[in-house]
Motif scaffolding. Structure first.
Motif, mmCIF file in Angstrom:
data_model
loop_
_atom_site.group_PDB
_atom_site.id
_atom_site.type_symbol
_atom_site.label_atom_id
_atom_site.label_comp_id
_atom_site.label_asym_id
_atom_site.label_seq_id
_atom_site.Cartn_x
_atom_site.Cartn_y
_atom_site.Cartn_z
ATOM 1 N N MET A 259 -61.029 59.343 51.229
ATOM 2 C CA MET A 259 -61.698 58.037 51.278
ATOM 3 C C MET A 259 -62.178 57.600 49.892
ATOM 4 O O MET A 259 -61.874 56.500 49.430
ATOM 5 N N SER A 260 -62.908 58.518 49.225
ATOM 6 C CA SER A 260 -63.412 58.208 47.881
ATOM 7 C C SER A 260 -62.276 57.883 46.935
ATOM 8 O O SER A 260 -62.366 56.946 46.129
ATOM 9 N N ILE A 261 -61.187 58.640 47.027
ATOM 10 C CA ILE A 261 -60.037 58.440 46.136
ATOM 11 C C ILE A 261 -59.484 57.024 46.310
ATOM 12 O O ILE A 261 -59.174 56.340 45.328
ATOM 13 N N THR A 262 -59.392 56.581 47.563
ATOM 14 C CA THR A 262 -58.888 55.230 47.845
ATOM 15 C C THR A 262 -59.806 54.177 47.225
ATOM 16 O O THR A 262 -59.334 53.207 46.625
ATOM 17 N N LEU A 263 -61.116 54.390 47.357
ATOM 18 C CA LEU A 263 -62.074 53.431 46.796
ATOM 19 C C LEU A 263 -61.973 53.373 45.274
ATOM 20 O O LEU A 263 -62.021 52.294 44.675
ATOM 21 N N TYR B 199 -78.734 49.259 42.959
ATOM 22 C CA TYR B 199 -78.295 50.259 43.921
ATOM 23 C C TYR B 199 -78.477 51.668 43.371
ATOM 24 O O TYR B 199 -77.715 52.113 42.512
ATOM 25 N N ASN B 200 -79.462 52.367 43.871
ATOM 26 C CA ASN B 200 -79.691 53.745 43.440
ATOM 27 C C ASN B 200 -78.777 54.678 44.245
ATOM 28 O O ASN B 200 -78.902 54.772 45.459
ATOM 29 N N PRO B 201 -77.846 55.334 43.567
ATOM 30 C CA PRO B 201 -76.865 56.147 44.297
ATOM 31 C C PRO B 201 -77.398 57.491 44.781
ATOM 32 O O PRO B 201 -76.689 58.204 45.494
ATOM 33 N N ASN C 210 -71.196 59.167 46.971
ATOM 34 C CA ASN C 210 -71.642 57.876 47.484
ATOM 35 C C ASN C 210 -70.538 56.810 47.362
ATOM 36 O O ASN C 210 -70.086 56.505 46.260
ATOM 37 N N SER C 211 -70.121 56.262 48.490
ATOM 38 C CA SER C 211 -68.966 55.343 48.526
ATOM 39 C C SER C 211 -69.128 54.110 47.631
ATOM 40 O O SER C 211 -68.232 53.765 46.870
ATOM 41 N N LEU C 212 -70.295 53.446 47.729
ATOM 42 C CA LEU C 212 -70.488 52.224 46.938
ATOM 43 C C LEU C 212 -70.511 52.527 45.443
ATOM 44 O O LEU C 212 -69.950 51.785 44.632
ATOM 45 N N TYR C 213 -71.157 53.631 45.082
ATOM 46 C CA TYR C 213 -71.224 54.035 43.676
ATOM 47 C C TYR C 213 -69.820 54.313 43.149
ATOM 48 O O TYR C 213 -69.437 53.882 42.061
ATOM 49 N N VAL C 214 -69.056 55.048 43.962
ATOM 50 C CA VAL C 214 -67.710 55.441 43.559
ATOM 51 C C VAL C 214 -66.818 54.202 43.390
ATOM 52 O O VAL C 214 -66.082 54.073 42.420
#
Lengths: 130, 126
Positions: free
Chosen positions: B1-5, B55-57, B64-68
């Motif tokens: 998932m993170s890789i895709t983001l 946004y504090n990760p 963290n998805s949004l951070y990534v």
């Protein structure tokens, strides 16, 4: 301003690959004490782009390939925003020494490795053709 | 998932850098200070400061998805260090030492200061 669709696609693919590769360096090396991960990607990326810059001088390269490899991949692999973030974290931690060391290694190392990559290829080419 | 983001963010960041770079270069033909990537890098550092301020990760940002997506992906790929190194090298090759020092100092210190500033101001405002 002239853009070719194929170059934009090449930049997108190169940028995605570069960013994913940078993330895969970040994952095992992420360190809040000293951000060695950012140093590694920035130095390796600078070396590769130095090499590519010389290759483009020697060999006529298509625009979309240049865009994909240089702008996309090397650009996406390396980062200035993470450097800024790392530097601010180091200085707010009060680590003036680590902050200075981090910037000196990144900047002198990055430019030095770009020169090394570029000059190595140019020298190799000069030796090859003589 | 993170890789895709990271891949999606990286593609968006790199394309935005490419288009903004072409746009800035179309406005300036003069050979001298390579202003396009200077602006891109400072702008990207400024943007990342705002993002991190909003946004504090948390303690493990890489999970963290949004951070990534934004920090590693979009802002990470929008800004570049390799082009900075090569453009600095080319200024040395052209023996434009004044431009070299200006470019290096403004890129690096400008990015750091604007990141710090945008982060601090965002945190204060929220």
């Amino acid at each position: 301003m002239k853009t070719h669709f194929i170059s934009v696609i090449a930049v997108a693919i190169g940028g995605a690959l570069g960013a994913v590769l940078r993330f895969s360096v970040d994952l095992p090396l992420y360190d809040t004490y000293f951000p060695i991960n950012t140093i590694i990607v920035n130095l390796i990326g600078s070396l590769i782009l130095g090499v590519l810059t010389a290759v483009y001088v020697i060999k006529n390269t298509r625009e979309w390939i240049k865009a994909g490899l240089g702008v996309g991949f090397c650009g996406g692999f390396t980062t200035m925003s993470a450097l800024a973030n790392d530097a601010v974290v180091l200085i707010t931690n009060g680590d003036v020494l680590l902050f200075s060391l981090y910037l000196i290694i990144s900047v002198i190392g990055g430019i030095g490795l770009a020169v090394l990559g570029y000059v190595s290829i140019m020298k190799w080419k000069a030796g090859d053709s003589s | 998932m993170s890789i895709t983001l990271v891949a999606i963010g990286g593609a968006i960041g790199a394309v935005l850098r490419y288009l903004l770079g072409l746009f800035i270069m179309s406005k300036r033909h003069k050979e001298g200070l390579p202003i396009a990537m200077l602006i891109v890098n400072i702008l990207g550092a400024f943007g990342l400061g705002i993002f991190i301020g909003i946004y504090n990760p948390g303690p493990e940002p890489l999970q963290n998805s949004l951070y990534v997506l934004f920090s590693i992906g979009v802002f990470g790929a929008f800004t570049t260090f390799s082009t900075f190194s090569v453009e600095a090298m080319q200024l040395i090759q052209r023996r434009q030492f004044k431009f070299f020092w200006t470019y290096v100092l403004v890129s690096v210190l400008g990015s750091i200061i604007l990141f710090g500033l945008s982060f601090a101001v965002t945190v204060q405002l929220l």
